[in-house]
Design an enzyme around this catalytic site. Structure first.
Site, mmCIF file in Angstrom:
data_model
loop_
_atom_site.group_PDB
_atom_site.id
_atom_site.type_symbol
_atom_site.label_atom_id
_atom_site.label_comp_id
_atom_site.label_asym_id
_atom_site.label_seq_id
_atom_site.Cartn_x
_atom_site.Cartn_y
_atom_site.Cartn_z
ATOM 1 N N ASP A 123 0.669 -1.513 -0.266
ATOM 2 C CA ASP A 123 0.348 0.084 0.099
ATOM 3 C C ASP A 123 0.716 0.800 0.243
ATOM 4 O OD1 ASP A 123 -2.404 1.184 -0.115
ATOM 5 O OD2 ASP A 123 -2.818 1.153 1.747
ATOM 6 N N ASP A 169 -12.317 1.466 5.903
ATOM 7 C CA ASP A 169 -11.178 1.418 4.596
ATOM 8 C C ASP A 169 -9.925 2.184 5.970
ATOM 9 O OD1 ASP A 169 -12.360 0.731 2.221
ATOM 10 O OD2 ASP A 169 -14.432 2.381 2.560
ATOM 11 N N ASP A 228 -3.649 -4.866 -5.214
ATOM 12 C CA ASP A 228 -3.318 -4.289 -5.332
ATOM 13 C C ASP A 228 -1.618 -4.020 -5.425
ATOM 14 O OD1 ASP A 228 -5.182 -2.140 -5.102
ATOM 15 O OD2 ASP A 228 -4.477 -1.505 -3.010
#
Length: 343
Positions: A128, A317, A166
């Site tokens: 991330d 989130d 991701d």
């Protein structure tokens, strides 16, 4: 969470939760019934019909525990709303601190119920890019140990694994620094190979969403990450794009990676994506969203293996729009999703 996705679903501090027959009982009860005794802190959830939904409903999931607490407090209306989440199978995001134990408990719980566990591995190094869900394994060796532990925990029991949300996307969009690219491809390819070596495990590599880029940008990176050996790829993980748009994106991508099948995260896409506020954070706890199609293998397209709830509805989130840390349960948001849902 960086960019247009907003995975933000890693509950790093959440303890292993596949405890059958404890506070929440796996027992027959019609959906929508008045469950438990007045003031009881327990709730009853049941598995969905196997022919349409072979995935495991964890009787001790976050939403199920919340239903029990609400019933115990006499808040029956709210408990009834949260049943829309508690009675559906959601993915279990594996905590690297006790990966083998969790993988074993989740798959054992599912196997005892005659169902398949859905697991998410979200521990790639440099995860991330320093955003809300930053972290991941300390280095490549630590990540390989993590995958080893998960594989050991799964064993021969049925499991569907969504691999590293991701991780490929951030190799393409410039978020992950260039010096880490080769290692990441090697780690993903190795994870696919190892997990596919298990007897009853299906593997889907994350492949972005309909609101990000286009398949021309990601199909070659997916091949380098091992898509040819995987069962397919996952789209819309933790995002809000409609099922129709997600399928269109997935079919276009499938044509570029040898006709691979895919799964769609429908956990929160009932009202489509949010279009207000700061464009850079529309993915993060957007208001007015709704639960999407419930998990099933009966989809509208032969290339789509399943609709799954990969993001756990009701878990934040990240620390935006008043939310708690990424992956933490947020009752108010969960209730908003449920109330807006027509499912």
């Amino acid at each position: 969470m960086y960019g247009s996705r907003g995975v933000g679903a890693f509950a790093g501090g959440r303890a292993s939760a596949a405890v059958l027959g404890a506070a929440l009982l796996l027992a027959g009860c019609s959906s929508g019934g008045d469950d438990g005794k007045e003031g009881s802190a327990s709730a009853v959830v049941t598995q969905q019909p196997k022919e349409a939904d072979p995935f495991w409903v964890n009787p001790d999931g976050s939403a199920a525990r919340e239903v029990g607490e609400l019933l115990g407090d006499g808040r029956k209306a709210e408990a009834q709303q949260l049943r829309k989440i508690a009675e559906q199978p959601v993915a279990e995001w594996i905590n690297p601190e006790n990966a083998e134990e969790q993988a074993r408990e989740f798959t054992e719980g599912a196997d005892k119920a005659g169902r398949r566990a859905v697991l998410v591995l979200y521990n790639i190094p440099h995860r991330d890019c320093g955003q809300y869900s930053q972290g991941g394994a300390a280095d490549g060796d630590a990540y390989r140990d993590f995958v080893d532990a998960v594989a050991e925990g799964i064993g021969d029991r049925p499991a569907t694994v969504v691999l590293e949300p991701d991780a490929v996307l951030h190799l393409v969009d410039g978020c992950t620094p260039e010096e880490f690219h080769e290692e990441r491809y090697d780690l993903l390819d190795g994870a696919v190979t190892q997990l596919k070596g298990l007897k009853n495990t299906k593997v889907y590599l994350d492949a972005g969403n309909a609101g990000w880029g286009n398949p021309d940008q990601i199909h070659e990176p997916l091949k380098r990450a091992g898509i040819e050996r995987a069962d397919g790829f996952a789209v819309n993980v933790s995002n809000f794009y409609t099922t129709e748009d997600s399928i269109a994106y997935g079919k276009e991508l499938s044509a570029k990676v040898g006709g691979k099948h895919f799964v769609v995260d429908t956990s929160r896409n009932g009202n489509g994506p949010y279009t207000g506020g700061d464009p850079d954070e529309r993915w993060c706890n957007p208001p007015g969203r709704a639960l999407g199609e419930t998990p099933t293998t009966r989809t509208s397209d032969p290339l789509v293996d399943a609709y799954l709830w990969i993001k756990r509805p009701g878990e934040s989130d990240g620390e935006c729009k008043g939310g708690p840390k990424a992956g933490e349960w947020w009752e108010d948001y969960a209730l908003d999703l449920a109330r807006a849902s027509t499912t």
